[in-house]
Design a protein around this motif. Structure first.
Motif, PDB file in Angstrom:
ATOM      1  N   GLN A  47       9.841   3.996   4.330  1.00  0.00           N
ATOM      2  CA  GLN A  47       8.696   3.842   3.414  1.00  0.00           C
ATOM      3  C   GLN A  47       8.999   2.901   2.244  1.00  0.00           C
ATOM      4  OE1 GLN A  47       5.907   5.298   4.671  1.00  0.00           O
ATOM      5  NE2 GLN A  47       7.405   5.907   6.231  1.00  0.00           N
ATOM      6  N   GLY A  96       3.261   3.824  -5.095  1.00  0.00           N
ATOM      7  CA  GLY A  96       2.258   4.587  -5.803  1.00  0.00           C
ATOM      8  C   GLY A  96       2.673   5.352  -7.017  1.00  0.00           C
ATOM      9  N   LYS A 102       0.820  -1.221   0.000  1.00  0.00           N
ATOM     10  CA  LYS A 102       0.000   0.000   0.000  1.00  0.00           C
ATOM     11  C   LYS A 102       0.847   1.261   0.000  1.00  0.00           C
ATOM     12  CE  LYS A 102      -0.600   0.713   4.963  1.00  0.00           C
ATOM     13  NZ  LYS A 102      -1.486   1.107   5.998  1.00  0.00           N
ATOM     14  N   SER A 103       2.160   1.126   0.326  1.00  0.00           N
ATOM     15  CA  SER A 103       2.985   2.326   0.376  1.00  0.00           C
ATOM     16  C   SER A 103       3.500   2.742  -0.990  1.00  0.00           C
ATOM     17  CB  SER A 103       4.161   2.128   1.332  1.00  0.00           C
ATOM     18  OG  SER A 103       5.013   1.135   0.825  1.00  0.00           O
ATOM     19  N   MET A 132      -1.022   6.904   4.612  1.00  0.00           N
ATOM     20  CA  MET A 132      -0.182   6.234   3.602  1.00  0.00           C
ATOM     21  C   MET A 132       1.142   5.723   4.167  1.00  0.00           C
ATOM     22  SD  MET A 132      -0.573   8.995   0.575  1.00  0.00           S
ATOM     23  CE  MET A 132      -2.118   9.840   0.307  1.00  0.00           C
ATOM     24  N   TYR A 133       1.502   6.177   5.380  1.00  0.00           N
ATOM     25  CA  TYR A 133       2.837   5.860   5.898  1.00  0.00           C
ATOM     26  C   TYR A 133       2.943   4.415   6.372  1.00  0.00           C
ATOM     27  CZ  TYR A 133       3.319  10.972   6.152  1.00  0.00           C
ATOM     28  OH  TYR A 133       3.349  12.310   5.875  1.00  0.00           O
ATOM     29  N   GLY A 183      -0.637  13.018   5.246  1.00  0.00           N
ATOM     30  CA  GLY A 183      -0.129  11.762   4.661  1.00  0.00           C
ATOM     31  C   GLY A 183      -0.200  10.572   5.593  1.00  0.00           C
ATOM     32  N   PRO A 201       7.009   5.228  -3.166  1.00  0.00           N
ATOM     33  CA  PRO A 201       5.835   5.295  -2.279  1.00  0.00           C
ATOM     34  C   PRO A 201       5.269   6.714  -2.300  1.00  0.00           C
ATOM     35  CG  PRO A 201       7.762   4.401  -1.138  1.00  0.00           C
ATOM     36  CD  PRO A 201       8.242   4.925  -2.437  1.00  0.00           C
ATOM     37  N   LEU A 202       3.972   6.844  -2.405  1.00  0.00           N
ATOM     38  CA  LEU A 202       3.330   8.167  -2.462  1.00  0.00           C
ATOM     39  C   LEU A 202       3.604   8.966  -1.179  1.00  0.00           C
ATOM     40  CD1 LEU A 202       1.539   9.738  -4.447  1.00  0.00           C
ATOM     41  CD2 LEU A 202      -0.458   8.861  -3.228  1.00  0.00           C
ATOM     42  N   SER A 203       3.781   8.225  -0.078  1.00  0.00           N
ATOM     43  CA  SER A 203       3.982   8.881   1.226  1.00  0.00           C
ATOM     44  C   SER A 203       5.220   9.770   1.260  1.00  0.00           C
ATOM     45  CB  SER A 203       4.081   7.822   2.320  1.00  0.00           C
ATOM     46  OG  SER A 203       5.089   6.870   1.991  1.00  0.00           O
TER      47      SER A 203
END
Length: 672
Positions: free
Chosen positions: A150, A8, A5-6, A222-223, A219, A13-15
């Protein structure tokens, strides 16, 4: 296997984009506040340079000590995410408190433009700085490490690139804040009286810190948040303490020596921990010269800024203030980091040269030492242009004729004739103990002896206006004006008191045939207004200076024209700086290259005697050579290989427990 999930955006990672944005805002906040702090101390609190510098460096030292506390809180108690959030709240409150402390009207109850209770402002600002030090220092070790957390296994390339982006965010924030906050500071603001707008200059960094906190919290979902790992520092300290104690207990020859002194901890601690501590100790030994390197490296901010204050800031169409030269470092970092990452390092690798991290650090030190050599060369050029000021028993005198007659002045070994409204070309130097009589006279008039107790180590102006009328004025300037500003004073030739207002500063009640004290102004054209009961109402009281440059000093005489209106004439006391600030660019370039290779942040520096730069350069070179020799004897170890060996040993032990024949068979084969 599904994506975690991290992940993106472009394989990152989007985070991390929230983390980078958070760091940009936090660094803008910190450097923006710190950039104007010393001026706040000297101008708002009227502290002298020494006290201001002491408090400033105490604050900076606290900021550098607090990461230890931040790391302990994150590792032992809250974890990185909660530590960053809670200490960022403390940080934001600190920024708000120091902003409030700079509001003049907070205690200015009589509205005279100065605080009635300065200790209230000092106490608030000290509380604010303590909270900021706790906040910025506490989150420093957590944010970059949290960013690294991340990434998944197999994302090493992206992780390395993240640290470069993170480093750029730091310097972009620093660059923008060091340009913007000085602009905000010079604005005029206030409810009842107008002065330099410190509340705005501190308020914008406070707002950015609040934005930084909000961005980081947004955020949150997302972390990847790792649990605290426990206090590893405590474990390491206890292990080392036990090894030393155990070795001391068994110091007789009856006990066989062990390969390493840390092996004496084996009775209590497992070999993996001992091996890890050995690796850390080896690296720490290598780092012994580094504090000395940084102690010298941190001479930058104030010393080079003071050097810039003795230079001219006119670079083509641009005009740069001395304290803005530090932005060259931030600009160069933003340019150089991508060049080193994308061009230089790959090129070095293609040439087959193994440019290890230790070699990079050695090169970084060498480049920094060259930067101080460049600074010394610039200082030699500056020294050639600096005015000579009196030393020890010396005094200096210049004569300014403010009358309507030609005056003759007899000085030891020199006779000077001055027309009305003219001065001697330069200050004349005399030994105060050997200063014989000074006489003034006018054609057809008797001689008047000048009797005055001249102050040693000072410049003096001898004002003369009639055969038996004179006044000796102590100039009070025995160095170039600081920060590249320009000293301006006024001499009143009217019979009544005059008051001059120039760019918000007031020369109040300058008496007849006397000089005011100097006040100091930045470069540019300054408007001023003359007021006196002696000036007829139809007169134009507003005047402008000519274009003031950097580091000059002038005396403006105010005299009466035939129609009774005032006119002014300027006389040069100290000439403007002539060596251009652009000559500092090579030293900044070398230092920035050293910094990029050394990969570090947070630069500050100081001062001007060129012999010190040679000393700094020599010391850096010595440290560099020591470091290079130490690296020559350092053997690289792969922690992963050692960890793998321990894993292998543990597997064998577990197999041995479950199947005793397995190990005995293996051993017999090995023996064969």
């Amino acid at each position: 296997m599904g994506m975690s999930k991290s992940q993106g955006c472009f394989g990152y990672p989007l985070s991390i984009f929230f983390i980078v944005a958070n760091e940009f805002c936090e660094r803008f906040s910190y450097y923006g506040m710190r950039g104007i702090l010393i001026l706040y101390f000297t101008n708002f609190f009227s502290w002298d340079d020494n006290l201001s510098t002491a408090i400033y460096h105490t604050f900076v030292a606290l900021c550098y000590l607090m990461p230890i506390l931040g790391a302990l809180i994150a590792d032992s108690w809250l974890g990185k995410f909660k530590t960053i959030v809670s200490l960022s709240i403390v940080y934001t409150i600190g920024q708000a408190v120091i902003s409030v402390s700079s509001i003049n009207d907070l205690t200015d109850h009589n509205h005279d433009g100065t605080p009635d209770s300065l200790p209230v402002h000092v106490a608030l600002s000290m509380i604010g700085l303590a909270l900021i030090a706790l906040g910025t220092g506490g989150i420093k070790p957590c944010v970059s490490a949290f960013g690294g957390d991340q990434f998944e296994e197999g994302q090493e390339k992206q992780r390395n690139r993240f640290f470069s982006i993170f480093y750029l965010a730091i310097n972009a924030g620093s660059l923008l804040s060091t340009i913007i906050t000085p602009m905000l500071r010079v604005q005029q603001c206030g409810i009842h009286s107008k002065q330099a707008c410190y509340p705005l200059a501190f308020g914008v960094p406070a707002a950015l810190m609040a934005v930084s906190l909000i961005v980081f919290i947004i955020g949150s979902g997302m972390y990847k948040k790792l649990q605290p790992q426990g206090n590893i520092m405590s474990k390491v300290a206890k292990c080392i303490h036990f090894a030393i104690k155990n070795r001391f207990r068994h110091r007789s020859k009856a006990f066989p020596k062990r390969e390493h002194w840390l092996d004496w901890a084996k009775e209590k601690y497992d070999e993996r921990l001992i091996s890890q501590i050995k690796m850390v100790m080896r690296v720490m030994f290598l780092y012994i010269p580094l504090p000395m390197f940084w102690a010298l490296f941190d001479q930058q901010g104030s010393r080079w800024t003071l050097q810039a204050a003795t230079m001219s800031g006119k670079i083509g169409a641009l005009e740069i203030q001395p304290d803005q030269m530090q932005t060259v470092n931030a600009i160069l970092i933003v340019i150089m980091v991508p060049i080193f990452d994308a061009v230089l390092y790959p090129l070095i690798a293609k040439c087959g040269f193994n440019f290890t991290s230790l070699k990079k650090m050695t090169v970084g030190m060498f480049l920094a030492s060259l930067a101080f050599v460049a600074a010394a060369i610039v200082q030699v050029e500056i020294d050639k242009t600096l005015p000579v000021f009196p030393k020890g028993n010396e005094i200096q005198i210049k004569v300014l004729n403010i009358g309507n007659n030609t005056m003759n002045i007899s000085l030891p070994g020199e006779m000077v004739t001055l027309d009305p409204l003219s001065q001697t070309n330069a200050y004349m130097t005399f030994d105060v103990n050997k200063l014989t009589s000074i006489n003034i006279s006018s054609p057809g008039s008797p001689v008047t002896a000048v009797t005055d107790d001249f102050k040693q180590g000072q410049r003096h102006t001898l004002l003369v206006w009639a055969p038996n009328h004179y006044r000796v004025v102590v100039d009070g300037l025995n160095q170039k004006p600081k920060k590249g500003e320009n000293g301006i004073r006024f001499v009143n030739t009217f019979n009544e008191l005059i008051t001059i207002t120039m760019s918000g500063k007031i020369y109040a009640n300058v008496s007849s045939n006397n000089a005011s004290n100097y006040q100091f102004f930045s470069s540019g054209i300054k408007g001023f207004t003359i007021s006196s009961t002696e000036i007829p109402p139809q007169c134009q009281p507003n005047f402008n200076t000519f274009y003031l440059q950097f580091g000059s000093a002038y005396t403006y005489t105010v005299q009466r024209k035939n129609d009774g209106c005032p006119e002014v004439k300027e006389f040069e006391d100290i000439s403007a700086n002539t060596v251009n600030m652009a000559l500092q660019i090579p030293q900044y370039f070398l230092l920035t290259c050293g910094e990029v290779v050394f990969s570090v942040t947070g630069l500050e520096f100081s001062y001007s005697q060129w012999a010190e730069y040679i000393l700094f350069a020599a010391l850096l070179l010595v440290v560099c050579i020591i470091f290079a020799i130490m690296t020559r004897f350092y053997t690289y170890i792969n922690p992963a290989e050692i960890e793998a060996q321990f894993d292998e040993d543990e597997k064998k032990k577990s197999l041995e427990k479950s199947n005793p024949y397995f190990m005995s068979g293996a051993n017999s084969q090995t023996q064969m």
